[in-house]
Design a protein around this motif. Structure first.
Motif, PDB file in Angstrom:
ATOM      1  N   PRO A   1       0.811  -1.226   0.000  1.00 56.29           N
ATOM      2  CA  PRO A   1       0.000   0.000   0.000  1.00 56.29           C
ATOM      3  C   PRO A   1       0.842   1.272   0.000  1.00 56.29           C
ATOM      4  CG  PRO A   1      -0.028  -1.020   2.175  1.00 56.29           C
ATOM      5  CD  PRO A   1       0.630  -1.996   1.255  1.00 56.29           C
ATOM      6  N   THR A   2       2.088   1.164   0.483  1.00 55.63           N
ATOM      7  CA  THR A   2       2.959   2.342   0.458  1.00 55.63           C
ATOM      8  C   THR A   2       3.249   2.782  -0.969  1.00 55.63           C
ATOM      9  OG1 THR A   2       3.970   1.628   2.538  1.00 55.63           O
ATOM     10  CG2 THR A   2       5.176   3.244   1.245  1.00 55.63           C
ATOM     11  N   ALA A   3       3.350   1.811  -1.898  1.00 58.00           N
ATOM     12  CA  ALA A   3       3.615   2.158  -3.299  1.00 58.00           C
ATOM     13  C   ALA A   3       2.511   3.018  -3.881  1.00 58.00           C
ATOM     14  CB  ALA A   3       3.793   0.883  -4.123  1.00 58.00           C
ATOM     15  N   PHE A   4       1.258   2.822  -3.432  1.00 52.96           N
ATOM     16  CA  PHE A   4       0.167   3.690  -3.889  1.00 52.96           C
ATOM     17  C   PHE A   4       0.398   5.130  -3.434  1.00 52.96           C
ATOM     18  CE2 PHE A   4      -2.054  -0.404  -4.059  1.00 52.96           C
ATOM     19  CZ  PHE A   4      -2.712  -0.305  -5.276  1.00 52.96           C
ATOM     20  N   LEU A   5       0.789   5.278  -2.164  1.00 59.25           N
ATOM     21  CA  LEU A   5       0.932   6.628  -1.612  1.00 59.25           C
ATOM     22  C   LEU A   5       2.146   7.363  -2.158  1.00 59.25           C
ATOM     23  CD1 LEU A   5       0.049   5.784   2.106  1.00 59.25           C
ATOM     24  CD2 LEU A   5      -1.471   6.667   0.324  1.00 59.25           C
ATOM     25  N   LEU A   6       3.167   6.615  -2.564  1.00 61.04           N
ATOM     26  CA  LEU A   6       4.374   7.262  -3.072  1.00 61.04           C
ATOM     27  C   LEU A   6       4.183   7.872  -4.455  1.00 61.04           C
ATOM     28  CD1 LEU A   6       7.143   4.760  -1.909  1.00 61.04           C
ATOM     29  CD2 LEU A   6       6.594   6.998  -0.945  1.00 61.04           C
ATOM     30  N   VAL A   7       3.044   7.651  -5.070  1.00 62.43           N
ATOM     31  CA  VAL A   7       2.751   8.272  -6.360  1.00 62.43           C
ATOM     32  C   VAL A   7       2.492   9.771  -6.194  1.00 62.43           C
ATOM     33  CG1 VAL A   7       1.163   8.224  -8.334  1.00 62.43           C
ATOM     34  CG2 VAL A   7       1.869   6.099  -7.250  1.00 62.43           C
ATOM     35  N   ILE A   8       2.123  10.194  -4.994  1.00 61.48           N
ATOM     36  CA  ILE A   8       1.838  11.615  -4.756  1.00 61.48           C
ATOM     37  C   ILE A   8       3.079  12.450  -5.105  1.00 61.48           C
ATOM     38  CG2 ILE A   8       1.188  13.297  -2.996  1.00 61.48           C
ATOM     39  CD1 ILE A   8      -0.124  11.010  -1.453  1.00 61.48           C
ATOM     40  N   PRO A   9       2.951  13.418  -5.974  1.00 63.76           N
ATOM     41  CA  PRO A   9       4.135  14.171  -6.448  1.00 63.76           C
ATOM     42  C   PRO A   9       4.581  15.270  -5.492  1.00 63.76           C
ATOM     43  CG  PRO A   9       2.195  14.914  -7.606  1.00 63.76           C
ATOM     44  CD  PRO A   9       1.733  13.792  -6.725  1.00 63.76           C
ATOM     45  N   ILE A  10       4.726  14.947  -4.226  1.00 62.98           N
ATOM     46  CA  ILE A  10       5.230  15.877  -3.223  1.00 62.98           C
ATOM     47  C   ILE A  10       6.397  15.192  -2.526  1.00 62.98           C
ATOM     48  CG2 ILE A  10       4.693  17.229  -1.170  1.00 62.98           C
ATOM     49  CD1 ILE A  10       1.764  17.199  -2.033  1.00 62.98           C
ATOM     50  N   GLU A  11       7.592  15.706  -2.711  1.00 61.37           N
ATOM     51  CA  GLU A  11       8.796  15.000  -2.283  1.00 61.37           C
ATOM     52  C   GLU A  11       8.867  14.824  -0.778  1.00 61.37           C
ATOM     53  OE1 GLU A  11      12.326  12.943  -3.186  1.00 61.37           O
ATOM     54  OE2 GLU A  11      10.601  13.583  -4.380  1.00 61.37           O
ATOM     55  N   ILE A  12       8.585  15.867  -0.012  1.00 58.02           N
ATOM     56  CA  ILE A  12       8.684  15.757   1.438  1.00 58.02           C
ATOM     57  C   ILE A  12       7.664  14.761   1.985  1.00 58.02           C
ATOM     58  CG2 ILE A  12       7.144  17.728   1.742  1.00 58.02           C
ATOM     59  CD1 ILE A  12      10.099  16.631   4.007  1.00 58.02           C
ATOM     60  N   LEU A  13       6.478  14.717   1.362  1.00 61.09           N
ATOM     61  CA  LEU A  13       5.451  13.768   1.785  1.00 61.09           C
ATOM     62  C   LEU A  13       5.865  12.333   1.453  1.00 61.09           C
ATOM     63  CD1 LEU A  13       2.682  13.394   3.062  1.00 61.09           C
ATOM     64  CD2 LEU A  13       1.656  13.717   0.794  1.00 61.09           C
ATOM     65  N   ARG A  14       6.532  12.160   0.345  1.00 62.57           N
ATOM     66  CA  ARG A  14       7.030  10.825  -0.015  1.00 62.57           C
ATOM     67  C   ARG A  14       8.037  10.312   1.019  1.00 62.57           C
ATOM     68  NH1 ARG A  14       8.297  11.166  -6.524  1.00 62.57           N
ATOM     69  NH2 ARG A  14       6.132  11.095  -7.270  1.00 62.57           N
ATOM     70  N   TRP A  15       8.932  11.185   1.459  1.00 60.63           N
ATOM     71  CA  TRP A  15       9.923  10.776   2.447  1.00 60.63           C
ATOM     72  C   TRP A  15       9.262  10.436   3.783  1.00 60.63           C
ATOM     73  CZ3 TRP A  15      14.521   8.946   1.839  1.00 60.63           C
ATOM     74  CH2 TRP A  15      15.282   9.315   0.730  1.00 60.63           C
ATOM     75  N   ILE A  16       8.267  11.173   4.166  1.00 61.88           N
ATOM     76  CA  ILE A  16       7.564  10.866   5.412  1.00 61.88           C
ATOM     77  C   ILE A  16       6.870   9.512   5.322  1.00 61.88           C
ATOM     78  CG2 ILE A  16       5.673  11.590   6.917  1.00 61.88           C
ATOM     79  CD1 ILE A  16       6.369  14.481   6.239  1.00 61.88           C
ATOM     80  N   ILE A  17       6.231   9.269   4.177  1.00 66.20           N
ATOM     81  CA  ILE A  17       5.506   8.001   3.998  1.00 66.20           C
ATOM     82  C   ILE A  17       6.468   6.820   4.030  1.00 66.20           C
ATOM     83  CG2 ILE A  17       4.167   6.656   2.339  1.00 66.20           C
ATOM     84  CD1 ILE A  17       2.871   9.287   1.440  1.00 66.20           C
TER      85      ILE A  17
END
Length: 272
Positions: A206-222
């Protein structure tokens, strides 16, 4: 004349003739043996009382049910590996849910009766295709966000990187810990290690779904949250498994750091 002559013929010598009636007084007398009923031991079950009766077959004990059958017939025999795929959907879903709660540390006790390799193969294969597809999709979104006029092409190298990284980690790392613990004199089981490490990767699906969000800082948090949860799951269960032997804290720390390194690899390579 002919009919009367036939009727006078003697028929006592012919087979199948009706035997003469035997007088009841000449019948041989014999006694029918009396049947003795055998009394079985009393049933001491829930029926209670001192009454005698048939004994019922008791269910096998829990300890017997928890022992997996030894059906090993050689390395090159397919039937030797069927015992590690003897799980149904409910069991797999239950173990997937347990992998999302890393603070319990009792996963080995839950799979002790029937460690499976189905979860390992299914989770790693799903994760490989998820990382390759969503990694390309995230790259597409980032490229369209920066320059919408540029063309984009699917990067097939993501599949090779995902397969090499995920399959290599899921199979080699548990094997390395198994041989290292054997060398240090601690009891270990390779199939249980493969099972535990395989289910530890389920949180990255499920993390792979969330990492699609194009916000770099949010990707690192996830990815850091998912990596910490997966690392704690591996470290706490490994500590519980080797607890009581020697001081192998360094092994637990190494397992935690390796799991975090995998999470960072997923973010840096597929969702940069």
């Amino acid at each position: 004349m002919e009919e009367s002559s036939y009727s006078n013929l003697s028929t006592s010598h012919l087979l199948g003739s009706v035997p003469a009636v035997v007088n009841e007084e000449n019948k041989p007398s014999y006694e029918v043996p009396e049947a003795n009923m055998q009394i079985f031991p009393p049933n001491n079950g829930s029926g209670g009382g001192g009454a005698r009766g048939y004994q019922t077959l008791e269910a096998p004990t829990e300890e017997f049910e928890q022992q997996p059958p030894n059906n090993w017939k050689g390395v090159f025999s397919i039937s030797s590996y069927t015992q590690y795929f003897n799980v149904d959907t409910d069991v797999v879903i239950y173990r997937l849910i347990c992998s999302f709660y890393p603070n319990t540390g009792d996963f080995f006790s839950k799979i002790d009766a029937n460690p499976d390799l189905y979860g390992l193969i299914w989770i790693t294969t799903t994760l490989v295709f998820m990382l390759a597809s969503f990694g390309n999709f995230a790259t597409f979104l980032m490229q369209k966000h920066t320059d919408s006029t540029s063309s984009w092409s699917f990067d097939v190298g993501y599949i090779n990187a995902a397969a090499s990284g995920i399959y290599g980690y899921a199979f080699v790392v548990p094997m390395a810990f198994y041989f290292l613990l054997q060398y240090l004199g601690s009891n270990s089981n390779l199939v249980r290690f493969w099972c535990m490490w395989g289910y530890s990767l389920s949180i990255f699906i499920p993390t792979a779904f969330l990492l699609v969000i194009p916000i770099e800082i949010l990707r690192w948090i996830i990815i850091l949250v998912a990596g910490t949860a997966s690392s704690c799951f591996v470290a706490l269960n490994l500590r519980t498994y080797i607890e009581g032997t020697n001081d192998l804290t360094v092994m637990v720390v190494a397992a935690f750091l390796l799991q975090m390194a995998l999470a960072i690899f997923i973010k840096a390579w597929f969702f940069a």
